[in-house]
Scaffold this motif. Structure first.
Motif, PDB file in Angstrom:
ATOM      1  N   GLY A  60      47.022  -1.195  29.241  1.00  0.00           N
ATOM      2  CA  GLY A  60      46.843   0.237  29.050  1.00  0.00           C
ATOM      3  C   GLY A  60      45.943   0.889  30.081  1.00  0.00           C
ATOM      4  O   GLY A  60      45.376   1.954  29.818  1.00  0.00           O
ATOM      5  N   ILE A  61      45.799   0.272  31.252  1.00  0.00           N
ATOM      6  CA  ILE A  61      44.886   0.812  32.262  1.00  0.00           C
ATOM      7  C   ILE A  61      45.619   1.144  33.564  1.00  0.00           C
ATOM      8  O   ILE A  61      44.984   1.375  34.586  1.00  0.00           O
ATOM      9  CB  ILE A  61      43.733  -0.178  32.565  1.00  0.00           C
ATOM     10  N   TRP A  62      46.946   1.153  33.516  1.00  0.00           N
ATOM     11  CA  TRP A  62      47.716   1.307  34.746  1.00  0.00           C
ATOM     12  C   TRP A  62      47.413   2.629  35.452  1.00  0.00           C
ATOM     13  O   TRP A  62      47.166   2.668  36.656  1.00  0.00           O
ATOM     14  CB  TRP A  62      49.203   1.181  34.429  1.00  0.00           C
ATOM     15  N   GLY A  68      42.009   4.531  41.020  1.00  0.00           N
ATOM     16  CA  GLY A  68      40.774   3.883  41.456  1.00  0.00           C
ATOM     17  C   GLY A  68      40.685   3.752  42.968  1.00  0.00           C
ATOM     18  O   GLY A  68      41.631   4.055  43.704  1.00  0.00           O
ATOM     19  N   ASN A  69      39.533   3.266  43.412  1.00  0.00           N
ATOM     20  CA  ASN A  69      39.261   3.164  44.847  1.00  0.00           C
ATOM     21  C   ASN A  69      39.752   1.813  45.392  1.00  0.00           C
ATOM     22  O   ASN A  69      38.969   0.994  45.885  1.00  0.00           O
ATOM     23  CB  ASN A  69      37.753   3.322  45.091  1.00  0.00           C
ATOM     24  N   GLY A 105      34.494  -1.666  40.434  1.00  0.00           N
ATOM     25  CA  GLY A 105      35.194  -0.586  39.755  1.00  0.00           C
ATOM     26  C   GLY A 105      36.272  -1.132  38.829  1.00  0.00           C
ATOM     27  O   GLY A 105      36.488  -0.612  37.720  1.00  0.00           O
ATOM     28  N   PHE A 106      36.942  -2.194  39.249  1.00  0.00           N
ATOM     29  CA  PHE A 106      37.974  -2.824  38.429  1.00  0.00           C
ATOM     30  C   PHE A 106      37.354  -3.443  37.179  1.00  0.00           C
ATOM     31  O   PHE A 106      37.886  -3.314  36.069  1.00  0.00           O
ATOM     32  CB  PHE A 106      38.691  -3.885  39.261  1.00  0.00           C
ATOM     33  N   LEU A 110      38.023  -2.597  33.122  1.00  0.00           N
ATOM     34  CA  LEU A 110      38.328  -3.569  32.068  1.00  0.00           C
ATOM     35  C   LEU A 110      37.304  -3.484  30.935  1.00  0.00           C
ATOM     36  O   LEU A 110      37.658  -3.605  29.750  1.00  0.00           O
ATOM     37  CB  LEU A 110      38.336  -4.983  32.656  1.00  0.00           C
ATOM     38  N   LEU A 111      36.043  -3.270  31.301  1.00  0.00           N
ATOM     39  CA  LEU A 111      34.991  -3.152  30.277  1.00  0.00           C
ATOM     40  C   LEU A 111      35.244  -1.930  29.390  1.00  0.00           C
ATOM     41  O   LEU A 111      35.141  -2.008  28.154  1.00  0.00           O
ATOM     42  CB  LEU A 111      33.629  -3.035  30.970  1.00  0.00           C
ATOM     43  N   TYR A 112      35.601  -0.831  30.008  1.00  0.00           N
ATOM     44  CA  TYR A 112      35.888   0.387  29.249  1.00  0.00           C
ATOM     45  C   TYR A 112      37.075   0.151  28.305  1.00  0.00           C
ATOM     46  O   TYR A 112      37.051   0.564  27.135  1.00  0.00           O
ATOM     47  CB  TYR A 112      36.193   1.531  30.215  1.00  0.00           C
TER      48      TYR A 112
END
Length: 363
Positions: A60-62, A68-69, A105-106, A110-112
């Protein structure tokens, strides 16, 4: 002592552990991490192949990942099997070229995602007591007055595999390779996006520019290499790289920077005997198989093995032997394929076959 009951306890809040916690929603998941807080700063380990796209979508993070950078991977130039450079265009990969990540940042993404899915994450769990009692694993963090209970416990602690080893499983090192690396500050004129890989007498190099402008310069060599201490001096490290024209082309205007050292050799858990640790025990990511950086598969394996573990847990692996067996067989197949390909890769530079670094890895 207070008791808290969970569906799953995961040791390790790196990419593998966070991905698994996300894929286990809405189960009650506790993540325990040894570090006092989420890591920051530059981190090596930035390659993610295009095949990971489907895993990012399942997490769910696509969409957030795409904004992202991160850099799309460019072509690879390698001096490996022969003493001449060979180009490989990443666009030829049917899954797409993949990415060079903003690693921190990645990890934050994932943490979020894990927190959004309801996972509880406790940092600073440096040590613990663990045992299997009746139908539950019982884990007590050092200095804590809380006893955590769960039918499933997962080792996502990285190459240390400290939970698996504590439960009696072997985690065998295939070699003692180290990675010396620097993050060289960027400059505006550097627009080269190629990844450069090169074998020399004592090991192998890679160099690539990241989205933040830094350029990673890494050298992989034996832990017992006699020149290792000297190479940890920034000027010496950069000068050694510049001996090679393929690297010098992108290093001429770069200033030396601190040299960091990390273990980089392959290690494999005793995957055939996971059940010997006790019902409901799984291992994922580097704790199961630690990939050599030459494969560029470490992060992909972290996400893919988390996906496999989530399927096993949803299927009831702590009481269904077939669910655990399916997970085991998948990891065993991955390990077998990877080790065979690794041997072939290190047999490539025939011109260095008698050099200690290469002779030890030719199988």
């Amino acid at each position: 002592m207070q008791a808290r009951e969970w569906d799953v306890i995961i040791l390790g809040a790196g990419p593998a552990g966070l991905a698994l916690a996300t894929r286990l929603a809405p189960k009650r998941v506790l993540l325990l991490e040894r570090q006092a807080q989420a890591a920051d700063g530059l981190r090596i380990g930035e390659s993610l192949p295009g095949a990971a796209g489907v895993l990012l979508q399942r997490l769910g993070i696509w969409e957030a990942f795409q904004s992202g950078n991160h850099l799309e991977r460019g072509a690879t130039i390698a001096i490996w099997d022969r003493d001449e450079p060979v180009w490989r265009d990443s666009l030829r990969d049917p899954a797409g070229p993949g990415w060079l990540l903003d690693r921190r940042g990645f990890e934050q993404l994932l943490l979020y995602a894990a927190r959004r899915c309801g996972a509880s994450i406790d940092y600073g769990c440096a040590d613990f007591q663990v045992a299997r009692q009746s139908a539950y694993w019982t884990l007590v963090p050092e200095g804590s007055q809380v006893r955590h209970l769960a039918p499933v416990i997962v080792d996502a602690s990285g190459r240390a595999a400290y939970l698996a080893r504590r439960l009696g499983l072997s985690h065998s090192k295939q070699d003692a390779q180290l990675c010396l690396h620097s993050f060289l500050p960027g400059h505006a004129a550097d627009e080269d996006t190629t990844m450069r890989i090169l074998a020399d007498q004592d090991g192998w190099w890679y160099c690539v520019r990241l989205a933040n402008g830094y350029r990673v310069l890494a050298y992989h060599l034996d832990a017992k290499h006699r020149g290792r201490q000297a190479l940890q001096q920034p000027d010496t490290f950069l000068a050694r790289a510049r001996r090679h024209p393929l690297l010098a082309e992108v290093l001429t205007q770069r200033k030396a920077a601190d040299v960091h050292v990390r273990p980089a050799g392959t290690a494999v858990l005793d995957l055939a005997n996971l059940d010997a640790a006790g019902p409901g025990f799984l291992a994922i990511g580097d704790a199961a198989i630690t990939f050599d950086p030459i494969s560029s598969q470490g992060l992909f394996h972290a996400l893919a093995s988390a996906e496999s573990a989530a399927a096993a847990i949803h299927a009831g692996c702590w009481y269904r032997a077939d669910a655990l067996a399916a997970f085991q067989q998948e990891l065993l197949a991955v390990a077998s394929h990877y080790l065979a390909k690794r041997r072939l890769t290190y047999r490539g530079p025939e011109r260095f076959a008698q050099a200690p670094f290469w002779a030890a890895r030719r199988g």
